[in-house]
Write an enzyme that holds these catalytic residues in place. Structure first.
Site, PDB file in Angstrom:
ATOM      1  N   LYS A  11       0.823  -1.295   0.006  1.00  0.00           N
ATOM      2  CA  LYS A  11       0.010  -0.010  -0.076  1.00  0.00           C
ATOM      3  C   LYS A  11       0.940   1.188  -0.035  1.00  0.00           C
ATOM      4  O   LYS A  11       2.079   1.408  -0.454  1.00  0.00           O
ATOM      5  CB  LYS A  11      -1.195   0.040   1.134  1.00  0.00           C
ATOM      6  CG  LYS A  11      -2.038  -1.337   1.281  1.00  0.00           C
ATOM      7  CD  LYS A  11      -2.753  -1.485   2.051  1.00  0.00           C
ATOM      8  CE  LYS A  11      -3.762  -3.013   2.018  1.00  0.00           C
ATOM      9  NZ  LYS A  11      -4.929  -2.816   2.573  1.00  0.00           N
ATOM     10  N   HIS A  96      -8.199  -3.144  -6.337  1.00  0.00           N
ATOM     11  CA  HIS A  96      -8.376  -3.242  -4.792  1.00  0.00           C
ATOM     12  C   HIS A  96      -9.301  -2.450  -4.229  1.00  0.00           C
ATOM     13  O   HIS A  96      -9.659  -1.487  -4.796  1.00  0.00           O
ATOM     14  CB  HIS A  96      -6.990  -2.648  -4.232  1.00  0.00           C
ATOM     15  CG  HIS A  96      -6.860  -3.150  -2.885  1.00  0.00           C
ATOM     16  ND1 HIS A  96      -7.237  -2.435  -1.846  1.00  0.00           N
ATOM     17  CD2 HIS A  96      -6.153  -4.258  -2.321  1.00  0.00           C
ATOM     18  CE1 HIS A  96      -6.874  -2.913  -0.937  1.00  0.00           C
ATOM     19  NE2 HIS A  96      -6.389  -4.231  -1.054  1.00  0.00           N
ATOM     20  N   GLU A  98      -9.509  -0.598  -1.880  1.00  0.00           N
ATOM     21  CA  GLU A  98      -9.215   0.904  -1.604  1.00  0.00           C
ATOM     22  C   GLU A  98      -9.309   1.888  -2.620  1.00  0.00           C
ATOM     23  O   GLU A  98      -9.877   3.025  -2.479  1.00  0.00           O
ATOM     24  CB  GLU A  98      -7.915   0.995  -0.808  1.00  0.00           C
ATOM     25  CG  GLU A  98      -8.115   0.319   0.510  1.00  0.00           C
ATOM     26  CD  GLU A  98      -6.802  -0.398   1.038  1.00  0.00           C
ATOM     27  OE1 GLU A  98      -5.682  -0.222   0.459  1.00  0.00           O
ATOM     28  OE2 GLU A  98      -6.727  -1.004   1.978  1.00  0.00           O
ATOM     29  N   GLY A 174      -7.407  -4.654   7.097  1.00  0.00           N
ATOM     30  CA  GLY A 174      -6.940  -3.746   8.066  1.00  0.00           C
ATOM     31  C   GLY A 174      -7.594  -3.766   9.334  1.00  0.00           C
ATOM     32  O   GLY A 174      -7.529  -2.904  10.140  1.00  0.00           O
ATOM     33  N   SER A 214      -6.454  -9.334   6.725  1.00  0.00           N
ATOM     34  CA  SER A 214      -5.854  -9.586   8.138  1.00  0.00           C
ATOM     35  C   SER A 214      -5.150 -11.027   8.032  1.00  0.00           C
ATOM     36  O   SER A 214      -5.318 -11.646   9.203  1.00  0.00           O
ATOM     37  CB  SER A 214      -6.965  -9.497   8.987  1.00  0.00           C
ATOM     38  OG  SER A 214      -7.552  -8.202   8.992  1.00  0.00           O
TER      39      SER A 214
END
Ligand code: 13P
Length: 253
Positions: A11, A96, A98, A174, A214
């Site tokens: 990231k 992704h 995000e 996350g 995670s």
């Protein structure tokens, strides 16, 4: 036989000096027998060229986190597939969550990029996954089906076989709250069946489907050894060499 594939999505982390530090540590941490596990790191654009030099001669391969769907032109702030190839990238993460969330990337837009990556000879790691709200409404299957159909629209079977898909439930990214191995396997089975319907059973059997969200050394083995989970797309835990190596070790078991 699908190769277990572990990719680290850095990231927006690690500057130039920190990149050197992390890769040095990672190379040391990966001194065990990888048993054919594929290891990919995806640093930020500014570290790609350096990373390419540092991983030379090691088993680590290089990917980027995004790209534009044109080779060049007036697209301020964007990076093209040819530029990625020129700095040694073989892979590129596309779609992704995000990017979907903060930069409003749609399935159709991601599909354009996947097609371009194929034409450019880059292997896409194409992400999809439901939000918590969608899971709680029991529409995970519909959401994931629409995303996979959308990002793969008009892509031929022989090209799909060479892609990597990454199931990343948004609620697990996350948050420290990973999908259970059963939840991951359930969606991976659904996607493989869908690929069987869209293409053929043999194409569906060949596609690597990673799980992301995670993943850490403590939960990697049980996730990675589900029959339809072929690897992991790792965020937070790939920023520490020991943790990333721990996940890779679980895949090399
Ligand atoms: P975390 O491993 O930090 O949950 O991130 C997952 C991810 O988004 C990888 O692309």
């Amino acid at each position: 036989m699908r190769t277990k594939t572990i990719a680290g999505n850095w990231k927006m982390n690690k500057d130039f000096l920190q990149t050197e530090e992390l890769i040095d540590e990672l190379k040391k941490a990966l001194s065990f027998d990888l048993k054919g596990v594929k290891v990919i790191i995806c640093p930020p654009f500014t570290s790609l060229e350096l990373a390419h030099r540092l991983i030379h001669g090691s088993a680590i391969e290089l990917g980027a986190q995004n790209m534009h769907h044109e080779d060049e032109g007036a697209f301020t702030g964007e990076v093209s597939p040819t530029m990625l190839k020129a700095v040694g990238c073989k892979y590129v993460i596309l779609g992704h969550s995000e990017r979907r969330q903060y930069f409003h990337e749609s399935d159709a837009f991601i599909n354009k990029k996947v097609k371009k990556a194929i034409a450019a000879g880059l292997t896409s790691i194409v992400c999809f996954g439901e939000t918590l709200d969608q899971r709680e409404k029991n529409i995970t299957a519909q959401v994931v089906t629409a995303q996979v159909r959308g990002v793969l629209e008009d892509i031929a079977a022989e090209n799909v076989e060479r892609l990597i898909l990454a199931y990343e439930p948004v609620w697990a990214i996350g948050t420290g709250r990973n999908a259970t191995p059963q939840q991951a396997e359930e969606v991976h089975v659904l996607v493989r069946k869908l690929l069987g319907e869209m293409y053929t059973a043999s194409t569906a059997e060949r596609v690597i489907i990673q799980y992301g969200g995670s993943v850490k050394p403590e939960n990697a083995a049980e996730l990675l050894w589900q029959p339809n989970v072929d690897g992991a797309l790792v965020g937070g835990a790939c920023l520490k060499a020991d943790s990333f190596a721990g996940i890779i070790k679980a895949a090399a078991r």
